[in-house]
Design an enzyme around this catalytic site. Structure first.
Site, PDB file in Angstrom:
ATOM      1  N   HIS A 160     -12.554  24.419-141.894  1.00 32.64           N
ATOM      2  CA  HIS A 160     -12.746  23.059-142.392  1.00 32.64           C
ATOM      3  C   HIS A 160     -14.159  22.822-142.894  1.00 32.64           C
ATOM      4  O   HIS A 160     -14.995  23.711-142.888  1.00 32.64           O
ATOM      5  CB  HIS A 160     -12.329  22.038-141.328  1.00 32.64           C
ATOM      6  CG  HIS A 160     -13.091  22.147-140.042  1.00 32.64           C
ATOM      7  ND1 HIS A 160     -14.430  21.859-139.952  1.00 32.64           N
ATOM      8  CD2 HIS A 160     -12.692  22.518-138.804  1.00 32.64           C
ATOM      9  CE1 HIS A 160     -14.806  22.029-138.705  1.00 32.64           C
ATOM     10  NE2 HIS A 160     -13.791  22.448-137.993  1.00 32.64           N
TER      11      HIS A 160
ATOM     12  N   LYS B 169      -7.239  28.486-136.691  1.00 35.43           N
ATOM     13  CA  LYS B 169      -7.722  27.105-136.758  1.00 35.43           C
ATOM     14  C   LYS B 169      -8.152  26.874-138.194  1.00 35.43           C
ATOM     15  O   LYS B 169      -8.477  27.808-138.923  1.00 35.43           O
ATOM     16  CB  LYS B 169      -8.937  26.925-135.833  1.00 35.43           C
ATOM     17  CG  LYS B 169      -8.646  27.145-134.371  1.00 35.43           C
ATOM     18  CD  LYS B 169      -8.633  25.818-133.624  1.00 35.43           C
ATOM     19  CE  LYS B 169      -8.521  26.011-132.134  1.00 35.43           C
ATOM     20  NZ  LYS B 169      -9.822  26.112-131.496  1.00 35.43           N
TER      21      LYS B 169
ATOM     22  N   HIS C  68     -17.239  24.071-141.272  1.00 36.02           N
ATOM     23  CA  HIS C  68     -17.640  25.477-141.361  1.00 36.02           C
ATOM     24  C   HIS C  68     -18.432  25.787-142.614  1.00 36.02           C
ATOM     25  O   HIS C  68     -19.019  26.840-142.727  1.00 36.02           O
ATOM     26  CB  HIS C  68     -16.409  26.388-141.347  1.00 36.02           C
ATOM     27  CG  HIS C  68     -15.705  26.400-140.039  1.00 36.02           C
ATOM     28  ND1 HIS C  68     -14.429  25.926-139.903  1.00 36.02           N
ATOM     29  CD2 HIS C  68     -16.095  26.782-138.818  1.00 36.02           C
ATOM     30  CE1 HIS C  68     -14.060  26.039-138.640  1.00 36.02           C
ATOM     31  NE2 HIS C  68     -15.055  26.540-137.959  1.00 36.02           N
TER      32      HIS C  68
HETATM   33  N1  ARG Z   1     -16.386  30.684-133.571  1.00 34.48           N
HETATM   34  C1  ARG Z   1     -17.395  29.751-133.155  1.00 34.48           C
HETATM   35  C2  ARG Z   1     -17.021  28.339-133.584  1.00 34.48           C
HETATM   36  O1  ARG Z   1     -16.323  28.158-134.567  1.00 34.48           O
HETATM   37  C3  ARG Z   1     -18.762  30.069-133.690  1.00 34.48           C
HETATM   38  C4  ARG Z   1     -19.298  31.407-133.273  1.00 34.48           C
HETATM   39  C5  ARG Z   1     -20.768  31.420-133.223  1.00 34.48           C
HETATM   40  N2  ARG Z   1     -21.327  32.693-132.963  1.00 34.48           N
HETATM   41  C6  ARG Z   1     -21.572  33.229-131.784  1.00 34.48           C
HETATM   42  N3  ARG Z   1     -22.085  34.427-131.716  1.00 34.48           N
HETATM   43  N4  ARG Z   1     -21.320  32.588-130.684  1.00 34.48           N
HETATM   44  O2  ARG Z   1     -17.482  27.401-132.956  1.00 34.48           O
END
Ligand code: ARG
Length: 577
Positions: A135, A132, A138
């Site tokens: 962006h 993905k 982030h």
């Molecule tokens: N990958 C997730 C996202 O982009 C964020 C992860 C956050 N960390 C966790 N331990 N859940 O939304």
């Protein structure tokens, strides 16, 4: 550095009148205020609460204490009273000597402490999703988390930087299905994320027409979870290609991680979670899925497995927290993740608590607000996203033009453009309280006027330039500790700058405690402003050698304080600008 506030508290607490009231030193310390108007002194002690015990009006008490002459010390200029307040004015010379010598002695460690010694803090941040776009949404987790980790390390904690990559879940089933149907290897290799994103979008378009695709995707992910070779190979490939792109951005930002143990890392650690949940009688079946009922806590149920048996995001988070506790024995396990996921974190921390883990609440969700585009929210599915890499590149490009137009003093245009352009983006990101939502705007990010990163970097470079000019003029820069500079640094402008510098260590601790780098950001703007005022109001390279040395020593201290602050934000500080 000396703690003048503490010394004042000791002085006040030792007064016979105060002893009579039963007030101890720590209570006096807590009661001491910092007047917002510097003309009212450095500290103020309100006498209201003494009135009852001493049976006098608070104003009268303040006046008597101020006039008694018993409040005297080497570090005190004068003590005055205004209404019910006792106002303490520190001796400017003492503060200057103490502060400047501390900065010069400690250098890049100025502001650091051993507050956290012997304890480990995990900072999980960035954590983008594989295949993905990385962006503009982030950037927040990436930049805020990076700074929080630096602040914790600076205040003495051992830290672990974890990137909990979103590299698992049903979406990989979709991606594999889409790739098998419409994919081309060369396209993925040439431009991995845009291409994979295209497949993902196409999947959703087609699935609207042909819902059987969704089933196929679920089955494909189930195969991946069971270790299907072909699925694993494709997934690994998507992951590598994406990581390659993410790493370009991390490199631009100067960010590294200790661990990339993302969601997939926990795929073989699910059994234990399921076992513990069921042993504690927490699992309930609901339409074939396994859930933990959280209605007693006013929360939606936590969905642990789907009806096809595949595990979910929250299950992996539970496994990850247990793994981290056992691997790192954390004091705090910090998650820098958008506030949209508040419920998720409440749920999974509650489940850990129900599992009987006494450390459940050492897991801390540090949320931040949403970034949206002027024409609405970003959406991966619709393809309406601004890539972080583009933002950084464009910022550097734009800065390059400014550097050339304004004839900025540099011997390396590209390097300066990179440091200032990226610094501007990062600083902008860390300027507001993290919880505030904001609308992404190119204009705002590239505005170099006002309280911006370039302004602080420029102030730092200006200090460097003063020191260079002095040397070029044949002045031998004063060495030593600056312990006797104070006599020449009594002006309002000098004192104000010294005070702002002296506040930095406490500001850093406060920012750590609140998980709020913007506290440091705002404070270094204050230091930069105080420095520029000093620079404009004072003649630095004066004839008198002792005075000139004292002022140069203060310039060095200001430069160091700005540098240390910028470093904690993850921003570089060029020597020339
Ligand atoms: N990958 C997730 C996202 O982009 C964020 C992860 C956050 N960390 C966790 N331990 N859940 O939304």
């Amino acid at each position: 550095m000396r703690d003048f506030k503490k010394e004042i508290a000791a002085l006040v607490a030792a007064l016979p009148q105060i002893k009579e009231t039963g007030l101890g030193e720590s209570e006096v310390y807590a009661a001491l205020e910092t007047p917002s108007d510097e003309a009212k002194g450095d500290y103020a002690f309100p006498c209201f609460r003494l009135a009852k015990a001493l049976r006098k009006a608070p104003q009268q008490i303040a006046a008597e204490l101020a006039e008694s002459g018993s409040l005297r010390a080497d570090f005190l200029g004068r003590v005055a009273n205004e209404n019910a307040y006792l106002n303490f004015f520190l001796d400017r010379e003492a503060v200057a000597d103490d502060t400047v010598s501390d900065v010069l002695e400690r250098g890049e460690r100025f502001g650091a402490s051993d507050f956290g010694a012997g304890r480990t803090v995990i900072v999980e941040f960035s954590s983008p999703n594989i295949a993905k776009p990385f962006h503009i949404g982030h950037i927040r987790s990436t930049v805020i988390g990076n700074s929080i980790e630096k602040i914790y390390r600076f205040i003495g904690f051992d830290t672990v930087r974890i990137n909990h990559l979103g590299d698992y879940g049903t979406q990989f089933g979709k991606m594999i299905v889409a790739y098998r149907r419409w994919g081309k290897k060369e396209d993925v290799e040439r431009e991995p994320i845009v291409t994979l994103l295209g497949y993902y979008q196409k999947f959703h378009e087609e699935a609207d027409r042909d819902p059987s695709l969704e089933n196929e995707a679920r089955e494909t992910f189930a195969k991946l979870e069971q270790g299907g070779e072909e699925e694993l190979e494709l997934w690994q490939w998507f992951r590598n290609e994406s990581l390659g792109e993410f790493n370009r951005v991390y490199k631009m930002l100067g960010i590294e991680f200790d661990s990339y143990a993302g969601e997939s890392f926990y795929s073989d650690k699910m059994g234990r979670v399921m076992r513990e949940l069921s042993e504690k009688g927490l699992l309930v079946e609901s339409d074939g899925a396994q859930i933990v009922d959280l209605s007693a806590y006013d929360m939606a149920p936590a969905l642990i497995t789907k009806s096809d048996g595949s595990t979910l995001y929250i299950t992996r988070d539970i496994a990850a927290a247990i793994y981290r506790k056992e691997t790192y024995d954390f004091y705090k396990n910090i998650y820098v993740v958008a506030s949209q996921q508040n419920l998720h974190f409440q749920q999974f921390i509650k489940v850990e608590e129900l599992l009987g883990y006494e450390w459940a609440h050492d897991c801390v969700h540090v949320p931040f607000g949403l970034v949206s585009l002027a024409d609405g929210t970003m959406s991966t599915r619709s393809g309406r996203v601004v890539f972080l890499e583009d933002v950084l590149n464009r910022a550097v490009e734009q800065t390059r033009k400014i550097v050339i137009d304004k004839n900025v003093n540099t011997d390396n245009i590209d390097e300066t453009a990179r440091q200032v352009g990226i610094g501007a983006v990062v600083f902008n990101e860390l300027s507001n309280n993290r919880i505030k939502d904001y609308v992404f705007s190119w204009d705002k990010i590239l505005n170099f006027e006002g309280e911006t990163g370039p302004y602080v970097q420029y102030s730092h470079a200006r200090a460097a330039s003063v020191l260079r000019k002095a040397e070029d003029a044949g002045v031998k820069l004063p060495g030593g500790t600056g312990a006797s500079c104070g006599a020449y640094l009594r002006s309002d402008a000098s004192y104000s700058l010294i005070k702002r510098i002296a506040e930095l260590p406490a500001v850093i601790l406060d920012a750590g405690e609140k998980y709020e780098p913007s506290i440091v950001t705002r404070h270094i703007v204050d230091i930069a402003q105080a420095f520029n005022k000093f620079y404009h109001e004072e003649h630095i390279l004066v004839e008198d050698e002792a005075e000139r040395d004292a002022k140069l020593v203060l310039v060095r201290a200001a430069k160091q304080a700005l540098l240390n602050g910028l470093t904690l934000l993850g921003i570089e500080a060029p020597e020339r600008m």
